[in-house]
Scaffold this motif. Structure first.
Motif: not given
Length: 582
Positions: A311-315, A322-325, A417-418
Motif C-alpha cells: 500500500d502507498r501509505r506505508s511506503f 506525502d501519501p496523497e500524491k 501497488h505503488l
C-alpha cells in the motif's frame, strides 16, 4: 567547448606499453605454446568427426567465406564458431575466423576443428603499420570535433559512426561525455585501425556473409557497417544456449533491434491466440515477479528477502513522502550500456545520464507527484568512474524525490501497488509493468516501443510536458494490457526459450562470474554432446532448420516456434525486406 588535454601523455605511454606487451606475448606464444586441456582435446577430436564425417560440411576448396569475429568469452566463442560453420555449410562457404589469438594458441587449435577454417589474426604484428597510420588519422579527426553533439553526428565514409564511438568511450567506464578529450582520441585511434583492417579483409577475401554475437561495441559495429556497405549480409546471432537470429541486409537495417519481434510474429500470436498465450504470459510474469526466473537482474530486483509494500501509505510513511500524491518510478539505466548504437532513431537526450539529470530536474519542478529514482539492479556490473549516484542524491533537496539504491530494502514486486507511472528508456520494467496496466513514458527507442502501449515523446519538450501532467495519467486499457502481455510472452518466453543444441547451458550469473570450473564443464559437456546419439540427432535437425533460414533472403528474423504447439506447425516465418514488413 573547451577540450581537456590532460591525460594524453599517460595515454601514449599506456599504448606503447600495451603494444610492447602484445609483441612479447606473441613471441612467448611461439616459443612456449599452451597445450589443450583434456576436455578441449576431447572436444576437438569429436568436433572434427562430427563436421567432417556426420554432417558432410562444405569442401575446403570453397572460394567464398563467412566472416566471423570470435568473441573472447568461451560461451560466445563456441556458439559463434559452431553457428558460422552452420552458415558456411548452408551457403557453401568456409568460415573465416577473425581472432585475437595466435597461430598456435588454444583458441586457434579449437577453431581448426571446424572444416575449411581460415584465419585472420587481429593482434598480429603485421598490422603495426595500420595502427601507426590510425594514430595520424585520429589526430586529424579529433581536431575537428568540438563537442559531444559533433561526435554523435559524426559520419565517416558516408556511414554513421558517432553513436558507436560515443558509446565506446562510455564503455570504458563513463556515464557521459561532457568534454572531448583524450578518451575520445583513444577510441578514434582504435576506430581507424578497425576501419583499415576490415576494408583490407573485404578487399582480400571473397566474403559472402558475416556472423556476429553483437552488432554494438566498437569492433562489431565497425566491421558490421563496412560489411553492409559492401553488400555483405550480416547475421546477428543472439544468445549462448539460446538461438535467436536477425539478418541485416543493408545500412538501412542498422539500428533495427534484433530482439524486437517483427510484425508478422506478433500478428501470428494475436491471430492464433485462444487464450493460451495470455494465460502463459500471466503464469510467466508471476514467476518472474516471484524471483522464480533465473536471471541476474531479476534475482536482484525481486529478492524475496527484501520488503514488499502493498500500500502507498506505508511506503510514503517510511520514506517521508506525502501519501496523497501519486508515485512515479524512474527506472535508472546502467549509464554505459551502449545508449545510442542499439537503435536507429537518435535519442532525444544526449545519453542515459542526460536523461536522468533532466528527469531529476523536472521531478523537482513537478511537486504534484512523488518521484522514486530506482538504481538498476545490475549496476554493480557496470561501474562508472565519473558518476556516483549516492553523491548526486546527497545534493538533492527536493522533498518529493527519493533514491532507492540497489541495496535498498525494497522488493520491486511492490511497484504494482505503488506506481502511477513508470519512466525508462529501454529497460524491461516498462514492458513488465505495462502488463499490469501501469503507463510507461519512454525517453528513447526500446525493444517494445511502437506497439501501442507505451508513451513515446518525440522531443525533450514533449517529454517535459508529459511529466508535468503525470498525476493525470490514466491506466492502460484492456486492449493495451493484452498487447503488452503478448509482447512480454514473446520477449521473455518464446525468444529466451529457443535452445541452441551446440552450446551447453550456463546461467547469467555463471557467465558473468566465469571461472576455471565453468571452462572445464563447457568443453566437457560440449564434447559429451558430440558423442551422444540423441544430442547429435538434435544438432543435425537444428542444422537443417537453420539452413532453411540462412538461404532464404526474405526470412530476416528466426525464432524457433516448434516448442510452442499453439503456433500451429511451428515453422511460421516473418518475411521482411530491408527492415520493413512485407
Amino acid at each position: 567547448m573547451k577540450r581537456g588535454l590532460a591525460g594524453f601523455q599517460p595515454m601514449l605511454l599506456r599504448n606503447a606499453f600495451r603494444w610492447g606487451k602484445r609483441a612479447l606475448k606473441h613471441i612467448h606464444s611461439r616459443i612456449f605454446p599452451v597445450p589443450l586441456s583434456a576436455e578441449q582435446a576431447a572436444f576437438v577430436e569429436r568436433n572434427l568427426a562430427f563436421w567432417n564425417g556426420e554432417c558432410g560440411a562444405v569442401d575446403k576448396a570453397g572460394s567464398g567465406y563467412v566472416f566471423v569475429r570470435v568473441e573472447g568469452h568461451p560461451v560466445l566463442f563456441l556458439s559463434d564458431a559452431s553457428f558460422a560453420t552452420i552458415a558456411g555449410r548452408a551457403k557453401g562457404l568456409r568460415p573465416l575466423f577473425v581472432t585475437s589469438g595466435f597461430k598456435n594458441s588454444v583458441s586457434t587449435m579449437i577453431l581448426e576443428s571446424y572444416p575449411g577454417a581460415a584465419f585472420v589474426y587481429l593482434r598480429s604484428l603485421r598490422w603495426l603499420g595500420m595502427r601507426l597510420i590510425a594514430v595520424l588519422q585520429a589526430v586529424r579527426l579529433y581536431r575537428s570535433i568540438q563537442s559531444p553533439r559533433d561526435l554523435l553526428n559524426l559520419q565517416v565514409d558516408g556511414i554513421r559512426f558517432g553513436d558507436v564511438i560515443y558509446d565506446a568511450v562510455l564503455a570504458e567506464g563513463y556515464a557521459t561525455i561532457s568534454t572531448i578529450d583524450y578518451r575520445t582520441f583513444i577510441v578514434l585511434q582504435r576506430f581507424y585501425f578497425l576501419r583499415s583492417f576490415i576494408r583490407y579483409v573485404i578487399k582480400r577475401y571473397n566474403l559472402q556473409a558475416a556472423v556476429f554475437a553483437h552488432t554494438v561495441g566498437l569492433q562489431s559495429a565497425v566491421f558490421g557497417r563496412y560489411l553492409l556497405q559492401a553488400g555483405i549480409e550480416v547475421i546477428n546471432r543472439i544468445g549462448s544456449h539460446q538461438i535467436l537470429l536477425k539478418k541485416y541486409q543493408g545500412l538501412a537495417d542498422v539500428g533495427t533491434y534484433a530482439l524486437k519481434p517483427e510484425p508478422r510474429y506478433l500478428a501470428l500470436m494475436l491471430e492464433r491466440d485462444d487464450g493460451t498465450i495470455l494465460r502463459k504470459a500471466e503464469e510467466y510474469l508471476e514467476r518472474r515477479f516471484s524471483q522464480q526466473v533465473r536471471h541476474l537482474a531479476v534475482d536482484a530486483a525481486f529478492d524475496p528477502s527484501k520488503r514488499i509494500y502493498d500500500d502507498r501509505r506505508s511506503f510514503c510513511q517510511d520514506y517521508c513522502l506525502d501519501p496523497e500524491k501519486p508515485i512515479a518510478f524512474v527506472m535508472l539505466h546502467v549509464f554505459n550500456d551502449y545508449p545510442h548504437s542499439h537503435f536507429a532513431k537518435p535519442m532525444i537526450f544526449q545519453d542515459y545520464y542526460d536523461w536522468f539529470i533532466r528527469t531529476l530536474e523536472l521531478a523537482g519542478e513537478v511537486k504534484s507527484a512523488n518521484w522514486i529514482f530506482k538504481e538498476h539492479p545490475a549496476a554493480d556490473h557496470y561501474i562508472t568512474r565519473d558518476v556516483d549516484l549516492k553523491r548526486v542524491f546527497q545534493e538533492v533537496k527536493y522533498n518529493n524525490v527519493r533514491f532507492l539504491d540497489r541495496q535498498a530494502d525494497f522488493n520491486a514486486r511492490s511497484i504494482p501497488h505503488l506506481a502511477q507511472a513508470i519512466l525508462t528508456c529501454v529497460g524491461t520494467a516498462g514492458l513488465e509493468y505495462s502488463t499490469l496496466g501501469i503507463p510507461c513514458i519512454l525517453g528513447g527507442e526500446s525493444g517494445y516501443d511502437g506497439l501501442g502501449f507505451t508513451i513515446e515523446p518525440k522531443d525533450e519538450g514533449e517529454y517535459a510536458a508529459r511529466l508535468r501532467r503525470i498525476d493525470s495519467l490514466e491506466r492502460l486499457s484492456g486492449q493495451q494490457i493484452r498487447a503488452a502481455k503478448v509482447v512480454a510472452y514473446f520477449f521473455f518466453c518464446v525468444m529466451e526459450s529457443a535452445v541452441y543444441h551446440f552450446c551447453p547451458r550456463f546461467t547469467d550469473t555463471e557467465i558473468c562470474e566465469w571461472n576455471g570450473e565453468c571452462e572445464r564443464r563447457l568443453w566437457m559437456e560440449a564434447a559429451r554432446r558430440l558423442a551422444d546419439e540423441d544430442s547429435m540427432r538434435l544438432m543435425k535437425t537444428q542444422i537443417e532448420e537453420l539452413s532453411g533460414f540462412l538461404i532464404d533472403s526474405s526470412w530476416t528474423q528466426y525464432v524457433d516456434l516448434r516448442q510452442f504447439p499453439h503456433f500451429g506447425n511451428g515453422k511460421a516465418k516473418c518475411a521482411t525486406g530491408r527492415g520493413q514488413s512485407k
